[in-house]
Scaffold this motif. Sequence first.
Motif, PDB file in Angstrom:
ATOM      1  N   MET A   1       0.856  -1.166   0.000  1.00  0.00           N
ATOM      2  CA  MET A   1       0.000   0.000   0.000  1.00  0.00           C
ATOM      3  C   MET A   1       0.903   1.231   0.000  1.00  0.00           C
ATOM      4  SD  MET A   1      -2.987   1.168   2.638  1.00  0.00           S
ATOM      5  CE  MET A   1      -3.851  -0.357   2.435  1.00  0.00           C
ATOM      6  N   ARG A   2       0.445   2.239  -0.733  1.00  0.00           N
ATOM      7  CA  ARG A   2       1.181   3.505  -0.813  1.00  0.00           C
ATOM      8  C   ARG A   2       0.228   4.649  -0.526  1.00  0.00           C
ATOM      9  NH1 ARG A   2       5.170   4.085  -4.682  1.00  0.00           N
ATOM     10  NH2 ARG A   2       5.201   6.209  -3.899  1.00  0.00           N
ATOM     11  N   SER A   3       0.724   5.683   0.102  1.00  0.00           N
ATOM     12  CA  SER A   3      -0.032   6.915   0.335  1.00  0.00           C
ATOM     13  C   SER A   3       0.617   8.025  -0.476  1.00  0.00           C
ATOM     14  CB  SER A   3      -0.018   7.287   1.817  1.00  0.00           C
ATOM     15  OG  SER A   3      -0.696   6.324   2.572  1.00  0.00           O
ATOM     16  N   PHE A   4      -0.227   8.910  -1.012  1.00  0.00           N
ATOM     17  CA  PHE A   4       0.279  10.044  -1.781  1.00  0.00           C
ATOM     18  C   PHE A   4      -0.771  11.131  -1.826  1.00  0.00           C
ATOM     19  CE2 PHE A   4      -2.129   7.583  -4.764  1.00  0.00           C
ATOM     20  CZ  PHE A   4      -2.618   8.463  -5.701  1.00  0.00           C
ATOM     21  N   ASP A   5      -0.345  12.328  -2.221  1.00  0.00           N
ATOM     22  CA  ASP A   5      -1.252  13.467  -2.383  1.00  0.00           C
ATOM     23  C   ASP A   5      -1.404  13.778  -3.863  1.00  0.00           C
ATOM     24  OD1 ASP A   5      -1.602  13.787   0.370  1.00  0.00           O
ATOM     25  OD2 ASP A   5       0.175  15.042   0.526  1.00  0.00           O
ATOM     26  N   ASP A   6      -2.651  14.076  -4.275  1.00  0.00           N
ATOM     27  CA  ASP A   6      -2.884  14.450  -5.664  1.00  0.00           C
ATOM     28  C   ASP A   6      -2.526  15.921  -5.874  1.00  0.00           C
ATOM     29  OD1 ASP A   6      -5.077  15.987  -4.798  1.00  0.00           O
ATOM     30  OD2 ASP A   6      -6.535  14.449  -5.340  1.00  0.00           O
ATOM     31  N   LEU A   7      -2.692  16.403  -7.087  1.00  0.00           N
ATOM     32  CA  LEU A   7      -2.306  17.772  -7.421  1.00  0.00           C
ATOM     33  C   LEU A   7      -3.183  18.826  -6.750  1.00  0.00           C
ATOM     34  CD1 LEU A   7      -1.507  17.249 -11.203  1.00  0.00           C
ATOM     35  CD2 LEU A   7       0.077  17.298  -9.260  1.00  0.00           C
ATOM     36  N   GLN A   8      -4.366  18.414  -6.264  1.00  0.00           N
ATOM     37  CA  GLN A   8      -5.256  19.338  -5.559  1.00  0.00           C
ATOM     38  C   GLN A   8      -5.085  19.247  -4.043  1.00  0.00           C
ATOM     39  OE1 GLN A   8      -6.516  17.130  -8.071  1.00  0.00           O
ATOM     40  NE2 GLN A   8      -6.123  18.789  -9.517  1.00  0.00           N
ATOM     41  N   GLY A   9      -4.128  18.476  -3.579  1.00  0.00           N
ATOM     42  CA  GLY A   9      -3.867  18.349  -2.150  1.00  0.00           C
ATOM     43  C   GLY A   9      -4.667  17.264  -1.455  1.00  0.00           C
ATOM     44  N   GLY A  10      -5.434  16.471  -2.219  1.00  0.00           N
ATOM     45  CA  GLY A  10      -6.192  15.375  -1.633  1.00  0.00           C
ATOM     46  C   GLY A  10      -5.271  14.213  -1.280  1.00  0.00           C
ATOM     47  N   HIS A  11      -5.565  13.538  -0.185  1.00  0.00           N
ATOM     48  CA  HIS A  11      -4.735  12.417   0.266  1.00  0.00           C
ATOM     49  C   HIS A  11      -5.363  11.100  -0.187  1.00  0.00           C
ATOM     50  CE1 HIS A  11      -1.625  10.559   2.644  1.00  0.00           C
ATOM     51  NE2 HIS A  11      -2.526   9.766   3.189  1.00  0.00           N
ATOM     52  N   TRP A  12      -4.560  10.259  -0.818  1.00  0.00           N
ATOM     53  CA  TRP A  12      -5.006   8.982  -1.374  1.00  0.00           C
ATOM     54  C   TRP A  12      -4.142   7.843  -0.870  1.00  0.00           C
ATOM     55  CZ3 TRP A  12      -9.069   8.438  -4.860  1.00  0.00           C
ATOM     56  CH2 TRP A  12      -9.581   9.633  -5.385  1.00  0.00           C
ATOM     57  N   GLN A  13      -4.727   6.656  -0.874  1.00  0.00           N
ATOM     58  CA  GLN A  13      -3.978   5.426  -0.664  1.00  0.00           C
ATOM     59  C   GLN A  13      -4.164   4.568  -1.906  1.00  0.00           C
ATOM     60  OE1 GLN A  13      -5.348   3.710   3.026  1.00  0.00           O
ATOM     61  NE2 GLN A  13      -3.625   4.640   4.099  1.00  0.00           N
ATOM     62  N   ALA A  14      -3.094   3.927  -2.328  1.00  0.00           N
ATOM     63  CA  ALA A  14      -3.127   3.021  -3.481  1.00  0.00           C
ATOM     64  C   ALA A  14      -2.767   1.627  -2.989  1.00  0.00           C
ATOM     65  CB  ALA A  14      -2.138   3.482  -4.543  1.00  0.00           C
TER      66      ALA A  14
END
Length: 72
Positions: A1-14
């Motif tokens: 699992m990876r966590s990252f932020d999108d270009l709008q600042g939203g936090h996601w997990q993949a």
Amino acid sequence: MRSFDDLQGGHWQAALLDASYGNVLLVFSHAGDGEIRQLALPAENLRLAEDELAAMDDARLCQLLAESEPWA
């Protein structure tokens, strides 16, 4: 699992999901609102997909997120 932020600042997990017929799905979940998106990865097996996910930078994850579709 990876966590990252999108270009709008939203936090996601993949995360990866070993789907039927040898397919591997990359599943994105957005923190806060529960949005879930999916994208099929062209990987021969889950282990190779795990290696690919581990090697991705945040820019690549954002690109794949943009290509993904809502979870149906």
